[in-house]
Design a protein around this motif. Structure first.
Motif, PDB file in Angstrom:
ATOM      1  N   SER A   6      -8.685  12.289   0.162  1.00 22.48           N
ATOM      2  CA  SER A   6      -8.245  11.483  -0.968  1.00 22.48           C
ATOM      3  C   SER A   6      -8.271   9.996  -0.626  1.00 22.48           C
ATOM      4  O   SER A   6      -8.080   9.609   0.530  1.00 22.48           O
ATOM      5  CB  SER A   6      -6.815  11.898  -1.347  1.00 22.48           C
ATOM      6  OG  SER A   6      -6.262  11.003  -2.269  1.00 22.48           O
ATOM      7  N   LYS A   7      -8.434   9.193  -1.664  1.00 27.88           N
ATOM      8  CA  LYS A   7      -8.353   7.736  -1.526  1.00 27.88           C
ATOM      9  C   LYS A   7      -6.916   7.279  -1.270  1.00 27.88           C
ATOM     10  O   LYS A   7      -6.676   6.120  -0.962  1.00 27.88           O
ATOM     11  CB  LYS A   7      -8.877   7.061  -2.800  1.00 27.88           C
ATOM     12  CG  LYS A   7     -10.329   7.342  -3.083  1.00 27.88           C
ATOM     13  CD  LYS A   7     -10.727   6.785  -4.439  1.00 27.88           C
ATOM     14  CE  LYS A   7     -12.137   7.215  -4.787  1.00 27.88           C
ATOM     15  NZ  LYS A   7     -12.502   6.823  -6.145  1.00 27.88           N
ATOM     16  N   LEU A   8      -5.966   8.183  -1.402  1.00 31.91           N
ATOM     17  CA  LEU A   8      -4.563   7.852  -1.187  1.00 31.91           C
ATOM     18  C   LEU A   8      -4.191   7.774   0.288  1.00 31.91           C
ATOM     19  O   LEU A   8      -3.189   7.159   0.639  1.00 31.91           O
ATOM     20  CB  LEU A   8      -3.666   8.899  -1.861  1.00 31.91           C
ATOM     21  CG  LEU A   8      -3.774   9.005  -3.376  1.00 31.91           C
ATOM     22  CD1 LEU A   8      -2.975  10.194  -3.865  1.00 31.91           C
ATOM     23  CD2 LEU A   8      -3.307   7.721  -4.030  1.00 31.91           C
ATOM     24  N   GLU A   9      -4.988   8.393   1.129  1.00 34.24           N
ATOM     25  CA  GLU A   9      -4.672   8.450   2.553  1.00 34.24           C
ATOM     26  C   GLU A   9      -4.523   7.052   3.133  1.00 34.24           C
ATOM     27  O   GLU A   9      -5.325   6.163   2.861  1.00 34.24           O
ATOM     28  CB  GLU A   9      -5.770   9.192   3.314  1.00 34.24           C
ATOM     29  CG  GLU A   9      -5.852  10.664   2.967  1.00 34.24           C
ATOM     30  CD  GLU A   9      -7.024  11.346   3.634  1.00 34.24           C
ATOM     31  OE1 GLU A   9      -7.148  11.259   4.869  1.00 34.24           O
ATOM     32  OE2 GLU A   9      -7.821  11.968   2.895  1.00 34.24           O
ATOM     33  N   LYS A  10      -3.469   6.870   3.902  1.00 27.86           N
ATOM     34  CA  LYS A  10      -3.134   5.636   4.610  1.00 27.86           C
ATOM     35  C   LYS A  10      -2.660   4.508   3.694  1.00 27.86           C
ATOM     36  O   LYS A  10      -2.426   3.399   4.149  1.00 27.86           O
ATOM     37  CB  LYS A  10      -4.294   5.163   5.484  1.00 27.86           C
ATOM     38  CG  LYS A  10      -4.647   6.190   6.533  1.00 27.86           C
ATOM     39  CD  LYS A  10      -5.643   5.681   7.510  1.00 27.86           C
ATOM     40  CE  LYS A  10      -5.974   6.827   8.451  1.00 27.86           C
ATOM     41  NZ  LYS A  10      -6.452   6.458   9.698  1.00 27.86           N
ATOM     42  N   ARG A  11      -2.484   4.779   2.404  1.00 27.50           N
ATOM     43  CA  ARG A  11      -1.928   3.770   1.498  1.00 27.50           C
ATOM     44  C   ARG A  11      -0.409   3.782   1.623  1.00 27.50           C
ATOM     45  O   ARG A  11       0.193   4.834   1.773  1.00 27.50           O
ATOM     46  CB  ARG A  11      -2.344   4.044   0.068  1.00 27.50           C
ATOM     47  CG  ARG A  11      -3.850   3.992  -0.096  1.00 27.50           C
ATOM     48  CD  ARG A  11      -4.185   3.312  -1.372  1.00 27.50           C
ATOM     49  NE  ARG A  11      -5.623   3.227  -1.494  1.00 27.50           N
ATOM     50  CZ  ARG A  11      -6.262   2.105  -1.715  1.00 27.50           C
ATOM     51  NH1 ARG A  11      -5.593   0.977  -1.873  1.00 27.50           N
ATOM     52  NH2 ARG A  11      -7.568   2.080  -1.823  1.00 27.50           N
ATOM     53  N   GLN A  12       0.175   2.589   1.544  1.00 32.05           N
ATOM     54  CA  GLN A  12       1.621   2.464   1.719  1.00 32.05           C
ATOM     55  C   GLN A  12       2.305   2.071   0.409  1.00 32.05           C
ATOM     56  O   GLN A  12       1.786   1.241  -0.340  1.00 32.05           O
ATOM     57  CB  GLN A  12       1.926   1.436   2.806  1.00 32.05           C
ATOM     58  CG  GLN A  12       1.417   1.871   4.159  1.00 32.05           C
ATOM     59  CD  GLN A  12       1.778   0.902   5.260  1.00 32.05           C
ATOM     60  OE1 GLN A  12       2.521  -0.053   5.069  1.00 32.05           O
ATOM     61  NE2 GLN A  12       1.257   1.163   6.458  1.00 32.05           N
ATOM     62  N   TYR A  13       3.470   2.694   0.188  1.00 31.59           N
ATOM     63  CA  TYR A  13       4.258   2.469  -1.017  1.00 31.59           C
ATOM     64  C   TYR A  13       5.741   2.545  -0.663  1.00 31.59           C
ATOM     65  O   TYR A  13       6.129   3.152   0.322  1.00 31.59           O
ATOM     66  CB  TYR A  13       3.988   3.559  -2.067  1.00 31.59           C
ATOM     67  CG  TYR A  13       2.563   3.655  -2.524  1.00 31.59           C
ATOM     68  CD1 TYR A  13       2.127   2.934  -3.625  1.00 31.59           C
ATOM     69  CD2 TYR A  13       1.651   4.473  -1.867  1.00 31.59           C
ATOM     70  CE1 TYR A  13       0.814   3.028  -4.070  1.00 31.59           C
ATOM     71  CE2 TYR A  13       0.339   4.572  -2.302  1.00 31.59           C
ATOM     72  CZ  TYR A  13      -0.073   3.845  -3.395  1.00 31.59           C
ATOM     73  OH  TYR A  13      -1.363   3.939  -3.820  1.00 31.59           O
ATOM     74  N   LYS A  14       6.558   1.982  -1.534  1.00 29.34           N
ATOM     75  CA  LYS A  14       8.003   2.193  -1.459  1.00 29.34           C
ATOM     76  C   LYS A  14       8.272   3.619  -1.962  1.00 29.34           C
ATOM     77  O   LYS A  14       7.697   4.044  -2.969  1.00 29.34           O
ATOM     78  CB  LYS A  14       8.771   1.200  -2.337  1.00 29.34           C
ATOM     79  CG  LYS A  14       8.619  -0.241  -1.916  1.00 29.34           C
ATOM     80  CD  LYS A  14       9.515  -0.542  -0.749  1.00 29.34           C
ATOM     81  CE  LYS A  14       9.456  -2.040  -0.446  1.00 29.34           C
ATOM     82  NZ  LYS A  14      10.116  -2.354   0.799  1.00 29.34           N
ATOM     83  N   LEU A  15       9.120   4.345  -1.264  1.00 33.47           N
ATOM     84  CA  LEU A  15       9.390   5.726  -1.633  1.00 33.47           C
ATOM     85  C   LEU A  15       9.972   5.833  -3.040  1.00 33.47           C
ATOM     86  O   LEU A  15       9.593   6.735  -3.791  1.00 33.47           O
ATOM     87  CB  LEU A  15      10.332   6.377  -0.615  1.00 33.47           C
ATOM     88  CG  LEU A  15      10.620   7.856  -0.846  1.00 33.47           C
ATOM     89  CD1 LEU A  15       9.346   8.686  -0.809  1.00 33.47           C
ATOM     90  CD2 LEU A  15      11.623   8.368   0.175  1.00 33.47           C
ATOM     91  N   ASP A  16      10.876   4.901  -3.421  1.00 36.08           N
ATOM     92  CA  ASP A  16      11.458   5.003  -4.770  1.00 36.08           C
ATOM     93  C   ASP A  16      10.391   4.838  -5.851  1.00 36.08           C
ATOM     94  O   ASP A  16      10.449   5.473  -6.892  1.00 36.08           O
ATOM     95  CB  ASP A  16      12.618   4.041  -5.025  1.00 36.08           C
ATOM     96  CG  ASP A  16      12.897   3.016  -3.979  1.00 36.08           C
ATOM     97  OD1 ASP A  16      12.343   3.096  -2.902  1.00 36.08           O
ATOM     98  OD2 ASP A  16      13.714   2.134  -4.274  1.00 36.08           O
ATOM     99  N   PHE A  17       9.382   3.981  -5.608  1.00 35.11           N
ATOM    100  CA  PHE A  17       8.282   3.833  -6.558  1.00 35.11           C
ATOM    101  C   PHE A  17       7.519   5.155  -6.688  1.00 35.11           C
ATOM    102  O   PHE A  17       7.204   5.592  -7.801  1.00 35.11           O
ATOM    103  CB  PHE A  17       7.326   2.714  -6.115  1.00 35.11           C
ATOM    104  CG  PHE A  17       6.023   2.747  -6.857  1.00 35.11           C
ATOM    105  CD1 PHE A  17       5.938   2.319  -8.168  1.00 35.11           C
ATOM    106  CD2 PHE A  17       4.879   3.236  -6.243  1.00 35.11           C
ATOM    107  CE1 PHE A  17       4.745   2.378  -8.874  1.00 35.11           C
ATOM    108  CE2 PHE A  17       3.678   3.298  -6.930  1.00 35.11           C
ATOM    109  CZ  PHE A  17       3.613   2.865  -8.244  1.00 35.11           C
ATOM    110  N   LEU A  18       7.226   5.792  -5.561  1.00 34.69           N
ATOM    111  CA  LEU A  18       6.494   7.067  -5.604  1.00 34.69           C
ATOM    112  C   LEU A  18       7.283   8.128  -6.359  1.00 34.69           C
ATOM    113  O   LEU A  18       6.716   8.861  -7.178  1.00 34.69           O
ATOM    114  CB  LEU A  18       6.180   7.552  -4.190  1.00 34.69           C
ATOM    115  CG  LEU A  18       5.118   6.772  -3.431  1.00 34.69           C
ATOM    116  CD1 LEU A  18       5.016   7.274  -2.003  1.00 34.69           C
ATOM    117  CD2 LEU A  18       3.770   6.855  -4.134  1.00 34.69           C
ATOM    118  N   GLU A  19       8.578   8.197  -6.111  1.00 33.63           N
ATOM    119  CA  GLU A  19       9.409   9.177  -6.817  1.00 33.63           C
ATOM    120  C   GLU A  19       9.362   8.951  -8.325  1.00 33.63           C
ATOM    121  O   GLU A  19       9.180   9.894  -9.090  1.00 33.63           O
ATOM    122  CB  GLU A  19      10.852   9.114  -6.332  1.00 33.63           C
ATOM    123  CG  GLU A  19      11.060   9.745  -4.983  1.00 33.63           C
ATOM    124  CD  GLU A  19      12.523   9.786  -4.589  1.00 33.63           C
ATOM    125  OE1 GLU A  19      13.170  10.817  -4.861  1.00 33.63           O
ATOM    126  OE2 GLU A  19      13.000   8.784  -4.018  1.00 33.63           O
TER     127      GLU A  19
END
Length: 139
Positions: A6-19
């Motif tokens: 996936s293109k998502l691999e190694k991308r960083q985000y805030k956990l609350d945003f992902l939730e």
């Protein structure tokens, strides 16, 4: 287990945003998290067990129980668990509280993924990619 590059691999985000982003799609934080890693799970099917799309992540800044923790997504995969039919042969009775473990041990925690589930899992990952990669709120 079937890996889904996936293109998502190694991308960083805030956990609350992902939730906030993934919950409306049907994802929940899996029960296998620890202070430095975890996963988002999407239950696809429960035919002779359970099939999930799992998007694992690891902490890059903070701890999972703290607000604002930054995580890095890892390679998604499809996971299949086949559960026992009938009584669990590994029940543990708690002698102090007279309670017991009501959950069965998996008969096969890495069961074969049904072939018809694989395209469904790929589509789910594509939907998540589209949502996260085009989002202006990416952290």
């Amino acid at each position: 287990m079937i890996e889904l590059p996936s293109k998502l691999e190694k991308r960083q985000y805030k956990l609350d945003f992902l939730e906030e982003a993934l919950k409306p799609l049907g994802f929940s934080i899996g029960g296998n998290w620890d202070y430095d890693h975890g996963s988002f799970d999407y239950k696809m099917d429960d035919h002779v067990g359970y099939q999930f799309v799992r998007i694992p992540f690891k902490v890059v800044d903070g701890q999972l129980d703290t607000k604002g923790v930054q995580v890095e997504l890892m390679r998604p995969y499809i996971l299949s668990h086949k559960y026992q039919i009938g009584l669990d042969d590994h029940v543990h009775i708690g002698n102090l509280s007279a309670s017991f473990d009501q959950f069965q041990e998996p008969q096969d925690p890495d069961a074969t993924v049904p072939s018809e589930i694989i395209p469904v899992g790929k589509q789910i990952v594509k939907k998540v990619e589209k949502l996260l990669l085009t989002s202006q709120n990416k952290q």
